[in-house]
Write an enzyme that holds these catalytic residues in place. Structure first.
Site, PDB file in Angstrom:
ATOM      1  N   ARG A 106      44.765  34.366  35.559  1.00 55.63           N
ATOM      2  CA  ARG A 106      45.392  35.222  34.711  1.00 55.63           C
ATOM      3  C   ARG A 106      46.756  34.455  34.367  1.00 55.63           C
ATOM      4  NH1 ARG A 106      40.466  36.804  34.164  1.00 55.63           N
ATOM      5  NH2 ARG A 106      39.946  38.524  35.363  1.00 55.63           N
ATOM      6  N   LYS A 154      37.599  40.624  48.497  1.00 59.60           N
ATOM      7  CA  LYS A 154      36.596  41.337  47.674  1.00 59.60           C
ATOM      8  C   LYS A 154      35.194  40.720  47.585  1.00 59.60           C
ATOM      9  CE  LYS A 154      38.371  39.212  43.260  1.00 59.60           C
ATOM     10  NZ  LYS A 154      39.088  39.491  42.095  1.00 59.60           N
ATOM     11  N   HIS A 155      34.115  41.373  47.320  1.00 56.55           N
ATOM     12  CA  HIS A 155      34.056  42.876  46.667  1.00 56.55           C
ATOM     13  C   HIS A 155      33.116  43.472  47.912  1.00 56.55           C
ATOM     14  CE1 HIS A 155      34.376  40.128  43.230  1.00 56.55           C
ATOM     15  NE2 HIS A 155      35.058  41.330  42.846  1.00 56.55           N
ATOM     16  N   HIS A 165      29.992  45.118  35.297  1.00 58.63           N
ATOM     17  CA  HIS A 165      30.662  45.445  34.079  1.00 58.63           C
ATOM     18  C   HIS A 165      29.877  46.409  33.281  1.00 58.63           C
ATOM     19  CE1 HIS A 165      33.311  42.235  35.561  1.00 58.63           C
ATOM     20  NE2 HIS A 165      34.293  42.903  34.993  1.00 58.63           N
ATOM     21  N   ASP A 222      37.620  48.389  42.507  1.00 60.42           N
ATOM     22  CA  ASP A 222      37.431  47.598  41.205  1.00 60.42           C
ATOM     23  C   ASP A 222      37.558  48.528  40.122  1.00 60.42           C
ATOM     24  OD1 ASP A 222      36.681  45.300  39.586  1.00 60.42           O
ATOM     25  OD2 ASP A 222      34.913  44.704  40.629  1.00 60.42           O
TER      26      ASP A 222
END
Length: 552
Positions: free
Chosen positions: A87, A178-179, A191, A265
Site C-alpha cells: 500500500r 494470516k489467514h 471477497h 479480515d
C-alpha cells in the site's frame, strides 16, 4: 495509556474496531468515528497513501485526534506484504513477492529485509503490518493467495513466515500473520463468496495449521482470520471461520495455545456478511473469539458495527466481560508496540527511509529468487549474436487484494547491454486475441531466439495460446513466468523456462543477467509444477530448477 477499567463501555467498543476511509487526508467520516465513537484503529489502503511525506502527516493527524478523544493511541495498519500487495508504493523499501522469497529460501536475509521494512513503516507512523501470509498454496487454482504465499510446503512456509514475522516485530511494529486456519487450498475469492475447505482435522493439523502452530510457539502477537468455511468443525455447515467459536476459540486459542490478538479480515467481505449483514457478523465474530474487527471501507457499515455491538451488550447477548478480555489484549499490545506517543519530525523520519542496507538485502533476495528449469543444458541462456525478440505481457492486478502496478519496466531495457544482435520488444495485450497472436507469431519467424513473458494465465488464456504458437516454430523459445510458475505446466514441450515471480525492475535486471549468463539462477521452485506425461510416456514433475536436467 489508560487501562481497560478506566474506559466507558462506548470507549471499549471503539477499541475493538479498525476503520478505513477514503482520501489522503482525514474526511468527516473518520473524524466522527475517532472523536465520537472512539474507534481504536485505522487501516490504510493505497487510496490513503500518496507519498511518504503525506503518509507521515496523515498518521500524525490521526494520532492527535485519537489521543485527544481517548488518551489511547491508534493502531495504524496496512497490507505491506511485498510484490503486488503493497500500500505504501513509493519512497520506502519494498519486499519481493512471497513466492519469490520462497524460491530464494534464505530466512536470514528475509529476517533482515522484514526488519528494515518495519523500521521504515514505523518511521511513517504505521505500527501494524497485516503480513506475512502463511497460507500454504497447495491449490494452483487459488485465485486470491497465489504468489502471496511462500509456497506449497508446510516446512518452507513455516520457516520463512516466522523469519518475516520476527523481522517485522524486531523492527518495532505488530506483525499479523494470516489467514487462519488457512486459505491456501481454496478456489474462490472470499471477497465475493465463501470458500469451503473440506479437509479432515488430521489433514489441517499436518498441513494448513503447521505455520500457525509454530508461529504461536515462537512469539506470534497477532493472527488474522480467514473467511473460509470448514464444515467439519461447524456441524457440517460451512460457517466462516471468522464467525466460528470452534475455529477461533477451540482451535486457535485452546489447541494451539495462542493468547495474542485475533484480528478479523474485513467484515464487509461478502463471504462473511451474506444473509446477515455487517452488524450481525461483527457480533458473531466477537462471540467466536475475535478481538479486533476490521471494517475497512464503508462509513454506514462502520456505524452499523458500532450500533450492533452496543445493542448486543444491552440485550445481554454479548457479555461486557467478553469485550473486556479483548480490550485488555489490545491495550497490552498497544503498550508494547506503540507506547506513549512522542513528538516526531518529518525531517528525521525521512532519513530513515530507503535504507541502503535494507535495499541491498532486498536486491540480494530478488537475485536469489530467479529460477530456471533446463531440459537441455543451458537452454535458458541467450546468445548475444542471435537476433532476439522479447514478447512481454501488459500486467494488471490479478485479484481484489492487489493494486494496479506502479512499475512499467519491461525486460528489453535490461537485456540491451548484453545483446549485440538485433533486439526487439513487443508489449502484447494481457489476453491477446487470435489476430494479435497470429501477428506476433508471424513477426517471431524473423528471430532466432524469443523470450515469451506470461502473467496469470488462468485469467488470460490468450497468453498460453501465444506461447504454444511460438513453440510450433523453429526458433528457440524461452517462456518466462512473471507470477506463479504453475502457469508453465501448459508447455511440456518447452526445452526450458524461467520463473521470477514478479516484475519489479530489480527482478527484471536479475533475470536479464541470468538470461545472458552473467549470473547463475539460484532459485528453487517453491511450488510443484503439475505432472504431465512426456512424449516417452514418463511422468515429469519439477520442483527445483537451478540444476541441469536431462531432456525428456
Amino acid at each position: 495509556m489508560k487501562a481497560c477499567s478506566e474506559l466507558t463501555l462506548k470507549e471499549k467498543i471503539g477499541q475493538l474496531l479498525m476503520a478505513g476511509f477514503e482520501g489522503f487526508t482525514p474526511d468527516m467520516n473518520i473524524r466522527d468515528l475517532l472523536q465520537n465513537h472512539f474507534v481504536g484503529g485505522v487501516v490504510f489502503f493505497s487510496r490513503n497513501l500518496d507519498n511518504p511525506g503525506q503518509a507521515f502527516a496523515l498518521t500524525e493527524e490521526l494520532q492527535r485526534m485519537a489521543v485527544a478523544a481517548t488518551g489511547i493511541p491508534l493502531w495504524i495498519g496496512t497490507d505491506q506484504e511485498g510484490g503486488m500487495v503493497v500500500r505504501v508504493r513509493q519512497g520506502i523499501a519494498q519486499l519481493p513477492a512471497a513466492m519469490g522469497l520462497g524460491a530464494a529460501r534464505n530466512p536470514g536475509l528475509l529476517y533482515e529485509a522484514a526488519k528494515g521494512t518495519a523500521e521504515e513503516l514505523k518511521a511513517l507512523g504505521i505500527n501494524m503490518n497485516f503480513a506475512p501470509v502463511v497460507d500454504i498454496n497447495v491449490n494452483p487454482r487459488n485465485p486470491i493467495i497465489d504468489v502471496r504465499s511462500f509456497g506449497d510446503d508446510a516446512e518452507l512456509v513455516s520457516e520463512l513466515g516466522i523469519a518475516a514475522m520476527i523481522g517485522f516485530q524486531d523492527g518495532g511494529i505488530a506483525s499479523v500473520i494470516k489467514h487462519f486456519p488457512g486459505h491456501g487450498d481454496t478456489e474462490t475469492d472470499s471477497h465475493a463468496e465463501l470458500p469451503v475447505v473440506r479437509h479432515s482435522l488430521e489433514r489441517l493439523r499436518s498441513v494448513e495449521l503447521v505455520p500457525f502452530r509454530r508461529a504461536a510457539l515462537t512469539g506470534a502477537e497477532a493472527v488474522m482470520t480467514a473467511h473460509v468455511g470448514i464444515p467439519l468443525l461447524s456441524g457440517g455447515e460451512p460457517v466462516p471461520a471468522t464467525l466460528s467459536r470452534e475455529v477461533l476459540t477451540g482451535l486457535l486459542r485452546e489447541e494451539l495455545g495462542f493468547d495474542g490478538l485475533i484480528v478479523t479480515d474485513c467484515m464487509e467481505m461478502d463471504a462473511v456478511t451474506q444473509g446477515i449483514g455487517v452488524g450481525e457478523a461483527v457480533v458473531r465474530a466477537m462471540l467466536a473469539g475475535a478481538d479486533l474487527l476490521l471494517v475497512s471501507h464503508t462509513y454506514a457499515s462502520q456505524l452499523e458495527a458500532v450500533a450492533a455491538l452496543e445493542r448486543a451488550v444491552a440485550d445481554g447477548r454479548l457479555p461486557e466481560e467478553r469485550i473486556d478480555a479483548s480490550v485488555e489484549r489490545i491495550l497490552r499490545l498497544k503498550k508494547r508496540r506503540i507506547g506513549e506517543l512522542r513528538e516526531r519530525n518529518w525531517e528525521e523520519a525521512r532519513l530513515l527511509l530507503e535504507n541502503p542496507q535494507t535495499l541491498r538485502t532486498i536486491e540480494r533476495l530478488r537475485e536469489e529468487s530467479i529460477t530456471a528449469v533446463n531440459r537441455e543444458p543451458d537452454f535458458c541462456r541467450l546468445s548475444p549474436d542471435v537476433d532476439t525478440l522479447v514478447l512481454w505481457p501488459q500486467i494488471s492486478a490479478a485479484c481484489k487484494s492487489e493494486d494496479e502496478p506502479v512499475h512499467d519496466a519491461t525486460l528489453a531495457g535490461f537485456l540491451r547491454p548484453f545483446i549485440g544482435a538485433k533486439l526487439t520488444e513487443r508489449v502484447y495485450g494481457t489476453s491477446p486475441d487470435p489476430d494479435e497472436i497470429a501477428a506476433l507469431a508471424s513477426e517471431a519467424q524473423r528471430y532466432g531466439q524469443i523470450i515469451a513473458g506470461i502473467f496469470h494465465t488462468a485469467s488470460n488464456p490468450g497468453q498460453p495460446a501465444l506461447v504454444r504458437k511460438l513453440l510450433e516454430g523453429g526458433a528457440k523459445v524461452i517462456p518466462v513466468s512473471l507470477r506463479n510458475p504453475v502457469d508453465l505446466a501448459a508447455f511440456p514441450e518447452a526445452k526450458g523456462f524461467l520463473a521470477c515471480y514478479e516484475h519489479h525492475p530489480h527482478t527484471l535486471q536479475a533475470l536479464a543477467r541470468v538470461l545472458t549468463g552473467t549470473a547463475e539462477p539460484a532459485g528453487t521452485l517453491p511450488v510443484t509444477i503439475p505432472v504431465y506425461i512426456s512424449e516417452r510416456g514418463e511422468s515429469d514433475e519439477h520442483r527445483s530448477a537451478s540444476v541441469i536436467e536431462s531432456a525428456t
